[in-house]
Design a protein around this motif. Structure first.
Motif, PDB file in Angstrom:
ATOM      1  N   PRO A 716     -10.178 -12.718-113.704  1.00  5.72           N
ATOM      2  CA  PRO A 716      -8.916 -12.120-113.240  1.00  5.72           C
ATOM      3  C   PRO A 716      -8.926 -11.929-111.729  1.00  5.72           C
ATOM      4  CG  PRO A 716     -10.276 -10.476-114.337  1.00  5.72           C
ATOM      5  CD  PRO A 716     -10.962 -11.779-114.524  1.00  5.72           C
ATOM      6  N   PRO A 717      -7.766 -11.750-111.113  1.00  8.65           N
ATOM      7  CA  PRO A 717      -7.717 -11.621-109.640  1.00  8.65           C
ATOM      8  C   PRO A 717      -8.456 -10.406-109.098  1.00  8.65           C
ATOM      9  CG  PRO A 717      -5.554 -12.163-110.540  1.00  8.65           C
ATOM     10  CD  PRO A 717      -6.424 -11.838-111.709  1.00  8.65           C
ATOM     11  N   ASP A 718      -8.545  -9.321-109.874  1.00 14.81           N
ATOM     12  CA  ASP A 718      -9.205  -8.142-109.348  1.00 14.81           C
ATOM     13  C   ASP A 718     -10.724  -8.237-109.399  1.00 14.81           C
ATOM     14  OD1 ASP A 718      -9.070  -8.202-112.097  1.00 14.81           O
ATOM     15  OD2 ASP A 718      -9.125  -6.013-112.315  1.00 14.81           O
ATOM     16  N   VAL A 719     -11.280  -9.183-110.154  1.00 10.48           N
ATOM     17  CA  VAL A 719     -12.732  -9.342-110.250  1.00 10.48           C
ATOM     18  C   VAL A 719     -13.236 -10.410-109.281  1.00 10.48           C
ATOM     19  CG1 VAL A 719     -14.636  -9.825-111.854  1.00 10.48           C
ATOM     20  CG2 VAL A 719     -12.617  -8.601-112.649  1.00 10.48           C
ATOM     21  N   ALA A 720     -12.373 -11.329-108.876  1.00 11.09           N
ATOM     22  CA  ALA A 720     -12.804 -12.418-107.992  1.00 11.09           C
ATOM     23  C   ALA A 720     -13.379 -11.904-106.672  1.00 11.09           C
ATOM     24  CB  ALA A 720     -11.638 -13.377-107.753  1.00 11.09           C
ATOM     25  N   PRO A 721     -12.740 -10.938-105.960  1.00 14.19           N
ATOM     26  CA  PRO A 721     -13.371 -10.443-104.719  1.00 14.19           C
ATOM     27  C   PRO A 721     -14.715  -9.767-104.952  1.00 14.19           C
ATOM     28  CG  PRO A 721     -11.054  -9.844-104.798  1.00 14.19           C
ATOM     29  CD  PRO A 721     -11.400 -10.347-106.148  1.00 14.19           C
ATOM     30  N   TYR A 722     -14.874  -9.151-106.107  1.00 17.04           N
ATOM     31  CA  TYR A 722     -16.148  -8.507-106.414  1.00 17.04           C
ATOM     32  C   TYR A 722     -17.263  -9.540-106.533  1.00 17.04           C
ATOM     33  CZ  TYR A 722     -19.374  -5.333-108.805  1.00 17.04           C
ATOM     34  OH  TYR A 722     -20.457  -4.582-109.142  1.00 17.04           O
ATOM     35  N   ILE A 723     -16.970 -10.690-107.145  1.00 19.40           N
ATOM     36  CA  ILE A 723     -17.968 -11.752-107.271  1.00 19.40           C
ATOM     37  C   ILE A 723     -18.297 -12.344-105.902  1.00 19.40           C
ATOM     38  CG2 ILE A 723     -18.436 -14.002-108.325  1.00 19.40           C
ATOM     39  CD1 ILE A 723     -16.644 -13.224-110.620  1.00 19.40           C
ATOM     40  N   VAL A 724     -17.261 -12.516-105.083  1.00 17.10           N
ATOM     41  CA  VAL A 724     -17.485 -13.075-103.743  1.00 17.10           C
ATOM     42  C   VAL A 724     -18.372 -12.154-102.920  1.00 17.10           C
ATOM     43  CG1 VAL A 724     -16.345 -13.736-101.598  1.00 17.10           C
ATOM     44  CG2 VAL A 724     -15.343 -14.386-103.794  1.00 17.10           C
ATOM     45  N   GLU A 725     -18.114 -10.865-102.961  1.00 17.10           N
ATOM     46  CA  GLU A 725     -18.916  -9.919-102.192  1.00 17.10           C
ATOM     47  C   GLU A 725     -20.360  -9.887-102.679  1.00 17.10           C
ATOM     48  OE1 GLU A 725     -19.017  -5.102-101.195  1.00 17.10           O
ATOM     49  OE2 GLU A 725     -17.434  -5.990-102.461  1.00 17.10           O
ATOM     50  N   ALA A 726     -20.546  -9.931-103.990  1.00 16.92           N
ATOM     51  CA  ALA A 726     -21.906  -9.917-104.527  1.00 16.92           C
ATOM     52  C   ALA A 726     -22.669 -11.176-104.138  1.00 16.92           C
ATOM     53  CB  ALA A 726     -21.856  -9.776-106.047  1.00 16.92           C
ATOM     54  N   TYR A 727     -21.991 -12.311-104.161  1.00 21.71           N
ATOM     55  CA  TYR A 727     -22.670 -13.565-103.801  1.00 21.71           C
ATOM     56  C   TYR A 727     -23.045 -13.576-102.325  1.00 21.71           C
ATOM     57  CZ  TYR A 727     -23.128 -18.468-102.495  1.00 21.71           C
ATOM     58  OH  TYR A 727     -23.564 -19.655-101.965  1.00 21.71           O
ATOM     59  N   VAL A 728     -22.153 -13.086-101.467  1.00 24.54           N
ATOM     60  CA  VAL A 728     -22.459 -13.066-100.024  1.00 24.54           C
ATOM     61  C   VAL A 728     -23.629 -12.138 -99.738  1.00 24.54           C
ATOM     62  CG1 VAL A 728     -21.539 -12.448 -97.766  1.00 24.54           C
ATOM     63  CG2 VAL A 728     -20.122 -13.709 -99.377  1.00 24.54           C
ATOM     64  N   ASN A 729     -23.678 -10.992-100.393  1.00 26.02           N
ATOM     65  CA  ASN A 729     -24.804 -10.078-100.188  1.00 26.02           C
ATOM     66  C   ASN A 729     -26.119 -10.705-100.635  1.00 26.02           C
ATOM     67  OD1 ASN A 729     -23.078  -8.132 -99.175  1.00 26.02           O
ATOM     68  ND2 ASN A 729     -22.745  -7.180-101.190  1.00 26.02           N
ATOM     69  N   LEU A 730     -26.092 -11.426-101.739  1.00 29.60           N
ATOM     70  CA  LEU A 730     -27.308 -12.090-102.199  1.00 29.60           C
ATOM     71  C   LEU A 730     -27.752 -13.156-101.214  1.00 29.60           C
ATOM     72  CD1 LEU A 730     -26.559 -12.461-106.032  1.00 29.60           C
ATOM     73  CD2 LEU A 730     -28.145 -10.891-104.950  1.00 29.60           C
ATOM     74  N   ARG A 731     -26.801 -13.875-100.648  1.00 32.07           N
ATOM     75  CA  ARG A 731     -27.160 -14.898 -99.667  1.00 32.07           C
ATOM     76  C   ARG A 731     -27.761 -14.265 -98.415  1.00 32.07           C
ATOM     77  NH1 ARG A 731     -27.302 -20.469 -99.889  1.00 32.07           N
ATOM     78  NH2 ARG A 731     -26.129 -20.639 -97.942  1.00 32.07           N
ATOM     79  N   MET A 732     -27.233 -13.130 -97.988  1.00 28.06           N
ATOM     80  CA  MET A 732     -27.759 -12.465 -96.805  1.00 28.06           C
ATOM     81  C   MET A 732     -29.170 -11.950 -97.056  1.00 28.06           C
ATOM     82  SD  MET A 732     -25.490 -12.699 -94.435  1.00 28.06           S
ATOM     83  CE  MET A 732     -26.096 -11.480 -93.303  1.00 28.06           C
ATOM     84  N   GLU A 733     -29.437 -11.433 -98.237  1.00 26.08           N
ATOM     85  CA  GLU A 733     -30.776 -10.946 -98.544  1.00 26.08           C
ATOM     86  C   GLU A 733     -31.794 -12.070 -98.529  1.00 26.08           C
ATOM     87  OE1 GLU A 733     -30.674  -8.914-102.199  1.00 26.08           O
ATOM     88  OE2 GLU A 733     -29.300  -7.322-101.508  1.00 26.08           O
TER      89      GLU A 733
END
Length: 878
Positions: A716-733
């Motif tokens: 759903p549209p409200d979960v998509a930004p949450y996935i994007v933020e989690a993926y970016v944080n994992l990449r930064m770590e």
């Protein structure tokens, strides 16, 4: 007659000279012999019974009072209030369509299909029909010819309907047929005139010539036969016209008919020769469709007559060269030539069916059998399909003549002449409730609802995967998600995004990796288990083999092709050769197998999830070497795995004690299901009861997964930004801690989406929720942490730096308040951060309780916020 007269004479003499006991025994012998003689088939009487069946048999179909007479046979749904059931003739309308050439699809005229379900014979006449069915099952090939002969006679006696399009449906065979009949009439008239002059001698010579060459000038009915006859076993309902509109009563659906699921190939023995059998297995090879000659037509250059040779689909035959007619009997030279246009050919295909892995006893080799398909039965299956085939089990010579026949001697092979092919489900897409009784289906429905609405359904279902193996909770959860799988997306431009989940298990020997692989392969409907050293590159993908019949090259699918829409478990993954291992790169991402060998260029589907198990390079994990040096696998291959777990054998008192108790419990009770009430003697039994007991059976697990796979969740549209933020944080770590084997690649984003969709499917939901994303990230962290933990252990010089789980969870919360310059953290935010790092809610609750007892933090009364105290003591910081 001689046997019956002899038995009657012996019984009379025995009654006069012997005692009563001896005469009684002889009478019993005579009666048994008479019964066996009466059971001997009378083909003429059976033909009359079958002709009567064709004329009188009626079936029940749905009809509508509002329909006219012309469209009364149109299908009407069951739920229509105006629908009524009427009895209509079964075979006469179909035979009339065959006589009129009224094809269902005029643009693509094919042979008509006539199905003879043996259960319809019994329903027509239980007395005569049952006897005919019993004889038909024992000698199916002969009765197939008999039924075709009766149908040919019935079609000849029928008159064409007054249809103006009848002349337009005539083809080349009709014109040739009329020409041949006129030539035969003229030839017979001339022969009769010659016989009046030459006497009976000419007839004897003609008969000898016909018998010598096995040819005949008579027109064979097989040449003009425009239908295919299929005999269906008891319990098999017809699916073609007119049975596609048949109404079955409820008592007929629930009647105790013989099992039609099919048997294994090893149960088809010599006593089944010539019988109608039903087998169940997997197609491993399918040849190309080629024309097979049924009737060979020859024309004589000298006298102009046509000679016919009925072959019946033989694979090899010797063409005739000399004409058997009277005019050519004195000509020694070859005058016959094969006319391809006047001969009859049918589509022919050979299949190779093999036993399923579940049907093969331990230590035995799977058996296989050749299946001959003709006509419309061709092109129905492909390698890897699960099928149930009804056919006649027949012998076949290896060769009719030549060196091969001399070498083979009396040895013959067997094959199955297919009459019906049923292609079964290829994955969990279909349910098994339809095959259960009403009581069993209700119990299964109640059990599934209990699990779905209970607490932690993922944990309950994952405990049913290899319950005899202790621990590995996160790995079992990941294997459950692999069985469920994500959603395969097909974009409008033709691109296909993989939905299957690939998992790799690496670790020390003795950590139950092979047992997990075998158990998962047994649960999946299409599970194939293989080893690295026992499989080559072509054995995994596809091989080019040479057919024995035509000596041509054919394509045979490997393990990944046979596991299409299933799971392919590959053990000893690290022992494979590098050239063989690179063959599965395309399969793991594009899920296809491209072949360009020996002039064959093809692309096969290999939509299988790969479950691999590998050992470290040195047998055991070498702690003095880095992770890259221990795992000797290329990064291009490891990046294709969605989850990778490193399982090490580390000595720990508590874990070793729990493992030893679990193993002794399994051996003591011969399985966890037989655990008795007296087994909870020690104090740790209650804590281990949840992990050891497995109330979920494999049947319930398969049905639950089948229903879960019906859902296709979206983000759903409200979960998509949450996935994007989690993926970016994992990449930064991972950018701050670079590692060759554990680097976070863009493929991991798709992995998180696939895991989230699988978790949503287990909730029977069509939308991905935030808790699904958190659990997917947690499993991804668990797989990465198992690799990173030992990598970090090597970088530390002292074991004193190692921290326990509570300290790590507390450090996550402490780093957050230090970064954000706050003294309070919301409970929901703390749970999300902990789950992202690969820990569970239980770990967070344990950490909070420990540090709250130490007066380092404090939780408010509503359990919504966490306050950090000043210096560990005093009041909360404002």
């Amino acid at each position: 007659n001689f046997q019956l007269n002899f038995l009657s004479t012996m019984s009379q003499s025995g009654a006069q000279s012997q005692s009563g006991v001896q005469s009684q025994s002889q009478q019993e012998i005579g009666n048994s012999s008479i019964l066996s003689q009466s059971d001997f088939p009378n083909y003429e009487e059976d033909g009359k019974i079958f002709a009567q069946f064709l004329q009188e048999h009626q079936i029940e179909v749905f009809a509508n009072q509002r329909t006219s007479e012309n469209d009364k046979n149109d299908p009407i749904p069951n739920e229509d209030e105006n629908a009524i059931i009427c009895r209509v003739p079964c075979y006469p309308p179909l035979l009339q369509r065959i006589r009129d050439r009224d094809y269902l699809d005029p643009s693509n005229p094919t042979d008509f299909l006539i199905e003879i379900p043996l259960s319809e014979l019994i329903s027509w006449n239980p007395a005569e029909g049952e006897a005919l069915v019993r004889r038909s099952i024992r000698n199916t090939l002969r009765y197939h010819q008999l039924f075709c002969h009766v149908l040919d006679q019935a079609l000849e006696q029928m008159t064409p309907s007054s249809n103006q399009n009848a002349l337009a449906r005539r083809d080349t065979m009709d014109i040739l047929h009329e020409q041949r009949l006129s030539q035969q009439v003229a030839r017979n008239t001339q022969r009769e005139n010659n016989n009046t002059e030459g006497g009976v001698f000419n007839d004897e010579v003609n008969n000898q010539n016909r018998n010598q060459h096995q040819t005949s000038e008579e027109f064979p009915p097989l040449l003009m036969r425009r239908y295919e006859l299929r005999i269906l076993p008891l319990g098999r309902k017809g699916s073609m016209m007119p049975f596609d509109k048949q109404h079955h009563k409820k008592e007929e659906k629930d009647s105790a008919l013989p099992s039609i699921e099919g048997v294994s190939l090893r149960f088809v023995r010599s006593r089944s020769m010539g019988h109608l059998v039903t087998i169940h297995g997997m197609i491993v090879r399918a040849s190309d469709v080629k024309p097979s000659c049924m009737v060979a037509t020859y024309s004589c250059d000298a006298c102009g007559c046509e000679v016919y040779q009925v072959l019946g689909g033989q694979r090899e035959f010797l063409p005739q060269r000399t004409c058997p007619s009277e005019d050519c009997r004195d000509r020694p030279r070859e005058t016959l030539h094969l006319q391809t246009r006047g001969s009859k050919f049918v589509k022919y295909q050979e299949l190779k069916i093999q036993e399923l892995p579940s049907q093969v006893p331990m230590g035995h080799v799977p058996r296989s059998m050749t299946v001959h398909c003709k006509g419309e039965l061709t092109r129905l299956t492909s390698p890897g399909d699960l099928v149930t085939i009804d056919g006649v089990f027949l012998p076949h010579k290896l060769a009719d003549s030549g060196y091969r026949a001399l070498k083979a001697g009396l040895i013959s092979t067997t094959y199955l002449d297919a009459h019906q092919i049923t292609v079964h489900k290829k994955s969990f897409d279909e349910s098994v409730v339809s095959m259960l009784s009403e009581t069993e289906s209700k119990e299964l429905e109640a059990e599934i609802n209990r699990i779905a609405h209970g607490q932690d359904p993922v944990g309950v279902l994952s405990s049913a995967i290899a319950p005899e193996i202790y621990g590995h909770e996160d790995i079992k959860r990941s294997l459950l998600l692999q069985l469920v799988g994500g959603c395969t997306r097909k974009l409008p431009d033709g691109m296909r995004i993989r939905g299957d989940i690939n998992i790799c298990l690496m670790g020390d020997p003795g950590m139950a990796k092979s047992q997990l692989l075998k158990h998962v392969a047994s649960i999946a409907p299409r599970g194939v288990y293989t080893t690295g050293k026992g499989s080559s590159g072509v054995g995994l993908t596809a091989a080019v083999t040479r057919e024995t019949a035509t000596n041509e090259l054919a394509l045979e699918g490997g393990a990944l092709v046979l596991a299409d829409r299933g799971i392919c478990a590959i053990d000893e993954f690290d022992k494979m050769d590098e050239s063989d291992r690179t063959a599965i790169h395309e399969v793991m991402e594009q899920q296809t197998v491209s072949i360009a060998k020996a002039g064959i260029v093809a692309t096969l589907n290999a939509r299988a999830a790969v479950l691999a198990a590998a050992n470290p390079l040195y047998g055991r994990y070498h702690k003095r070497k880095s992770l890259s040096e221990n795992i000797n696998l290329p990064n291009s291959l490891l990046s294709r795995f969605d989850l990778m777990f490193l399982i090490l054998d580390v000595a720990d008192v508590d874990n070793d004690m729990a493992l030893a108790r679990h193993v002794t419990l399994v051996h003591q009770n011969e399985g966890l299901e037989k655990k008795g009430p007296d087994d909870n003697d020690d104090e740790n039994s209650e804590s281990n009861d949840k992990s050891t007991s497995s109330p979920v059976t494999p049947r319930i697990l398969r049905e639950y997964i089948a229903r879960a796979r019906r859902h296709h969740p979206i983000v759903p549209p409200d979960v998509a930004p949450y996935i994007v933020e989690a993926y970016v944080n994992l990449r930064m770590e991972h950018r701050q801690r670079p590692g060759d084997q554990t680097a976070m690649t863009p493929r991991q984003l798709l992995s998180i989406l696939r895991l989230s969709q699988a978790l949503a499917r287990l909730r029977f939901s069509d939308f991905v929720a935030r808790q699904d994303v958190d659990e997917a990230i947690r499993l991804t962290h668990c797989s990465k942490a198992s690799l990173e933990h030992h990598e970090n252990e090597m970088s530390t010089k002292s074991r004193k730096r190692g921290r326990d789980v509570n300290s790590k969870v507390f450090s996550i919360l402490r780093d957050y308040i230090a970064t954000m310059n706050k003294s309070c953290v919301e409970m929901t935010l703390a749970e999300a951060m902990v789950l992202r790092k690969g820990y569970t809610i239980e770990n967070l609750q344990t950490c909070l309780k420990e540090y709250e007892d130490l007066s380092i933090l404090q939780i408010n009364s509503s359990q919504t916020h966490i306050h950090f105290l000043q210096g560990g003591y005093g009041s909360p910081i404002d």
